[in-house]
Write a protein that holds these residues in place. Structure first.
Motif, mmCIF file in Angstrom:
data_model
loop_
_atom_site.group_PDB
_atom_site.id
_atom_site.type_symbol
_atom_site.label_atom_id
_atom_site.label_comp_id
_atom_site.label_asym_id
_atom_site.label_seq_id
_atom_site.Cartn_x
_atom_site.Cartn_y
_atom_site.Cartn_z
ATOM 1 N N ILE A 1 47.356 42.751 43.680
ATOM 2 C CA ILE A 1 46.870 41.749 42.736
ATOM 3 C C ILE A 1 45.405 41.397 43.013
ATOM 4 O O ILE A 1 44.563 41.441 42.122
ATOM 5 C CB ILE A 1 47.740 40.467 42.835
ATOM 6 C CG1 ILE A 1 49.199 40.787 42.518
ATOM 7 C CG2 ILE A 1 47.195 39.380 41.917
ATOM 8 C CD1 ILE A 1 50.178 39.661 42.832
ATOM 9 N N THR A 2 45.131 41.061 44.267
ATOM 10 C CA THR A 2 43.798 40.563 44.626
ATOM 11 C C THR A 2 42.842 41.696 44.985
ATOM 12 O O THR A 2 41.689 41.709 44.566
ATOM 13 C CB THR A 2 43.903 39.583 45.813
ATOM 14 O OG1 THR A 2 44.809 38.541 45.462
ATOM 15 C CG2 THR A 2 42.543 38.993 46.149
ATOM 16 N N GLY A 3 43.343 42.639 45.770
ATOM 17 C CA GLY A 3 42.481 43.722 46.218
ATOM 18 C C GLY A 3 42.189 44.723 45.118
ATOM 19 O O GLY A 3 41.035 45.030 44.838
ATOM 20 N N PHE A 4 43.224 45.220 44.472
ATOM 21 C CA PHE A 4 43.037 46.260 43.458
ATOM 22 C C PHE A 4 42.563 45.679 42.130
ATOM 23 O O PHE A 4 41.637 46.163 41.525
ATOM 24 C CB PHE A 4 44.340 47.031 43.232
ATOM 25 C CG PHE A 4 44.718 47.959 44.368
ATOM 26 C CD1 PHE A 4 43.929 48.067 45.510
ATOM 27 C CD2 PHE A 4 45.865 48.743 44.296
ATOM 28 C CE1 PHE A 4 44.271 48.917 46.558
ATOM 29 C CE2 PHE A 4 46.226 49.604 45.336
ATOM 30 C CZ PHE A 4 45.435 49.689 46.460
ATOM 31 N N CYS A 5 43.245 44.636 41.661
ATOM 32 C CA CYS A 5 42.978 44.154 40.303
ATOM 33 C C CYS A 5 41.987 42.991 40.271
ATOM 34 O O CYS A 5 41.554 42.564 39.209
ATOM 35 C CB CYS A 5 44.292 43.761 39.621
ATOM 36 S SG CYS A 5 44.171 43.609 37.835
ATOM 37 N N GLY A 6 41.637 42.468 41.462
ATOM 38 C CA GLY A 6 40.595 41.443 41.526
ATOM 39 C C GLY A 6 41.034 40.042 41.139
ATOM 40 O O GLY A 6 40.197 39.187 40.883
ATOM 41 N N GLN A 7 42.356 39.795 41.084
ATOM 42 C CA GLN A 7 42.842 38.476 40.689
ATOM 43 C C GLN A 7 43.275 37.700 41.917
ATOM 44 O O GLN A 7 44.250 38.044 42.565
ATOM 45 C CB GLN A 7 44.017 38.612 39.708
ATOM 46 C CG GLN A 7 43.706 39.507 38.531
ATOM 47 C CD GLN A 7 42.486 39.038 37.782
ATOM 48 O OE1 GLN A 7 42.427 37.920 37.290
ATOM 49 N NE2 GLN A 7 41.465 39.893 37.700
ATOM 50 N N ILE A 8 42.552 36.634 42.229
ATOM 51 C CA ILE A 8 42.871 35.882 43.436
ATOM 52 C C ILE A 8 44.199 35.154 43.261
ATOM 53 O O ILE A 8 44.544 34.712 42.169
ATOM 54 C CB ILE A 8 41.737 34.894 43.767
ATOM 55 C CG1 ILE A 8 41.920 34.338 45.171
ATOM 56 C CG2 ILE A 8 41.671 33.771 42.756
ATOM 57 C CD1 ILE A 8 40.639 34.134 45.904
ATOM 58 N N SER A 9 44.977 35.075 44.335
ATOM 59 C CA SER A 9 46.207 34.289 44.293
ATOM 60 C C SER A 9 46.349 33.487 45.575
ATOM 61 O O SER A 9 46.356 34.030 46.669
ATOM 62 C CB SER A 9 47.436 35.183 44.110
ATOM 63 O OG SER A 9 48.613 34.400 44.235
ATOM 64 N N GLY B 1 44.944 52.666 38.869
ATOM 65 C CA GLY B 1 44.019 52.187 39.891
ATOM 66 C C GLY B 1 42.580 52.198 39.396
ATOM 67 O O GLY B 1 41.797 51.295 39.700
ATOM 68 N N PHE B 2 42.250 53.224 38.624
ATOM 69 C CA PHE B 2 40.908 53.359 38.052
ATOM 70 C C PHE B 2 40.625 52.165 37.130
ATOM 71 O O PHE B 2 39.568 51.514 37.206
ATOM 72 C CB PHE B 2 40.846 54.678 37.266
ATOM 73 C CG PHE B 2 39.463 55.258 37.109
ATOM 74 C CD1 PHE B 2 38.329 54.600 37.549
ATOM 75 C CD2 PHE B 2 39.306 56.518 36.510
ATOM 76 C CE1 PHE B 2 37.064 55.154 37.388
ATOM 77 C CE2 PHE B 2 38.048 57.078 36.350
ATOM 78 C CZ PHE B 2 36.928 56.394 36.777
ATOM 79 N N ALA B 3 41.613 51.854 36.282
ATOM 80 C CA ALA B 3 41.448 50.718 35.363
ATOM 81 C C ALA B 3 41.373 49.401 36.143
ATOM 82 O O ALA B 3 40.581 48.514 35.804
ATOM 83 C CB ALA B 3 42.601 50.682 34.359
#
Ligand SMILES: Nc1ncnc2c1ncn2[C@@H]1O[C@H](COP(=O)(O)OP(=O)(O)OP(=O)(O)O)[C@@H](O)[C@H]1O
Ligand SMILES: [Mg+2]
Lengths: 291, 256
Positions: free
Chosen positions: A24-32, A150-152
């Protein structure tokens, strides 16, 4: 030996939970800041089943499903907010989870759920199960990173508006990240509940969420190896050093802040820049961090 | 005959500022349309209303008869729009070629779980390299965007838009940051792309190149359409000359 097996089991569980957050945070950049809620949802969901006679092997996927479903709902709610506000929203979800659990007699209220049945694998067998699952989650993470998903995710973590401009359905990808990451946290929760045999509201509070985020940040946002390594060290350390155990929230919170401030690439970033300096070859910067 | 892209009565305001005040124009199939006007005229805002980055207060945008007005940005892109932005926005954690590869992979990124099952990036890498060659920056393929000069980033932005294989290519000042020779070469490339079948809306301050390559001009001023027609005819219109170039100025005045 018993003690080492327990430590290893707990470390494996932390690796699974942290790698879930890393999606969530590392790959997609959404902090939780509320990852422990999903960890807890998996634990409670499965414990409710096994204490009522359901098989552990059914409770394991069920716990993942409960956590993933909750993650999907939170993900939907979070689509409307960005960055800083997402931190506050997810933190709120964490507190809400604890608040609800405390009030529910069905979930054991303040007392929690105890006498959770043993899965019957033996201490060593259970440790092997946990380690194998941790390995599978790590392998899945590595696979995902190289897939087009992962690219997206890379694009969304980098710049959401521009991701839209290349036709990426940012909202759906974020939901996928939340669903997968929280389902994985649910698996970790199920494993935790059946290792400790007792869960209560305090097992899944804000300090746990901070510790998980610290593992992801210290390991290096997005780096599978780095996050797994940090998860192991940061789980084992409080068991070895009493000070770390006593001041866990303070220490890990400070560590989280320090990493964000001084080395946003975490350990993986440090290793990368050492290698770059030593070897004299250039590696493109990866991973952007919202402090 | 219906137009390929139709902008009808679009109005956009930012707070108190009326950036677009009822703009109407159309792009025919195969056209290379120049969208010009002084600074702050609303050109960029018009393109952003077309892609959906800004929400208009009123008006409609249609592509091949499909109403885009209520669609989110990514759906419009998938319907056939490709935009190269005035302010470059590369993915900074990716190399130049990866930026273009991602855009070349729209078929693979369509749905998240479909994307999870796909790993091969080879065909997209080949296509991306071809697009980088088209805009003349193939040598920058493996560079990080932060190490590239503005002129190269502008062309990267254009290569990424091209990789979407759009029906309509929206170019917002693609020649900015290029020297005279590079600008001329890229303008020629734009003409070639257009001849190859891509319909294009080109925003450009380099009037010399605009007059040379565009088949029609739409002039914006203060959020309104001031002129629309053949380049020479439009530029001969006194209203356009006064508003856009200052009274008595000629086309040769060049940069506006
Ligand atoms: N995001 C925004 N917020 C507030 N005002 C804006 C915004 N974007 C544009 N504007 C205003 O809207 C008007 C039109 O701006 P726009 O960028 O569309 O002009 P332009 O024709 O592209 O100019 P230029 O040639 O300088 O690029 C200007 O007055 C500008 O200040
Ligand atoms: Mg502009």
């Amino acid at each position: 030996m018993e003690y080492e097996i327990t430590l290893m089991t707990l470390a494996g569980i932390a690796v699974i939970a942290a790698l879930g957050l890393n999606l969530i945070t590392g790959f997609c950049g959404q902090i939780s800041l509320g990852h422990a809620a999903f960890y807890g949802a998996g634990a409670y969901g499965a414990a409710m089943l096994t204490t009522n006679g359901v098989s552990f092997w059914l409770a394991l996927p069920a716990g993942a499903l409960v956590a993933g479903a909750l993650g999907l709902v939170v993900g939907l709610a979070s689509l409307r907010v960005r960055h800083d506000f997402l931190a506050i929203t997810t933190m709120g979800v964490g507190f809400l989870f604890i608040g609800v659990v405390r009030q529910q007699d069905a979930l054991g209220g303040e007392m929690g759920i105890y006498a959770i049945p043993d899965p019957g694998l033996g201490r060593l067998g259970y440790m092997v199960l946990v380690v194998v699952l941790a390995g599978l989650v790590a392998a899945f993470s590595l696979y995902l990173k190289r897939s087009w998903m992962g690219f997206a995710f890379d694009a969304i973590a980098d710049d959401e508006d521009t991701a839209l401009m290349v036709g990426i359905d940012v909202a759906r990808y974020k939901l996928a990240a939340f669903a997968m990451g929280t389902a994985i946290a649910g698996v970790a929760g199920v494993l935790y509940a059946h290792e400790i045999k007792y869960i209560g509201p305090d097992s899944f509070g804000f300090p746990e969420s901070i510790a998980m985020l610290a593992m992801v940040a210290v390991g290096g946002i997005g780096s599978v190896g780095g996050v797994a390594f940090a998860a192991v060290v940061m789980t084992v350390l409080p068991h070895w050093l009493q000070v770390v155990a006593e001041y866990k929230l303070l220490l890990y919170g400070a560590l989280l802040f320090a990493v964000m401030r001084f080395s946003p690439g975490g350990l993986a970033g440090l290793v990368r820049s050492w290698r770059t300096r030593a070897g004299g070859f250039r590696i493109a910067a990866t991973g952007k961090v919202e402090p | 005959m219906t137009a390929l892209l139709e902008v009808r009565d679009v109005a956009v305001s930012f707070g108190g500022v009326r950036a677009l005040d009822g703009v109407t124009f159309a792009l025919q199939v195969g056209e290379l349309l120049g969208l010009i006007g002084p600074n702050g005229a609303g050109k960029t805002t018009a393109l952003r209303a077309i892609t959906g980055t800004v929400r208009p207060d009123r008006g409609t945008v249609t592509l091949e008869g499909l109403e885009l007005t209520r669609l989110p940005v990514h759906r419009r892109v998938r319907a056939g729009l490709g935009m190269s932005q005035q302010l470059v926005r590369p993915f900074r954690a990716m190399t130049a070629i990866e930026n273009v590869m991602l855009a070349a992979g729209t078929a693979k990124t369509h749905a998240p779980f479909g994307a999870l099952l796909k790993r091969d990036r080879g065909p997209e890498r080949e296509k991306a390299l071809a697009h980088l060659e088209t805009v003349g920056i193939a040598e920058a393929a493996e560079s990080a965007p932060d190490s590239l000069p503005l002129g190269t980033l502008k062309r990267l932005e254009m290569a990424r838009a091209l990789a979407l294989e759009p029906k309509v290519l929206l170019l917002d000042e693609p020649l900015a940051g290029l020297n005279h020779v590079e600008a001329r070469r890229l303008a020629d490339t734009i003409v070639e792309l257009n001849r190859g079948g891509v319909s294009i809306v080109l925003i450009e301050h380099n009037l010399g190149e605009v007059m040379r390559v565009c088949s029609r001009l739409v002039v914006l001023d203060n959020g309104r359409v001031l002129g629309d027609g053949a380049p020479e005819a439009v530029m001969a219109d006194p209203a356009v000359r006064t508003a856009y170039l200052g009274a008595g100025a000629g086309v040769e005045a060049g940069h506006a």
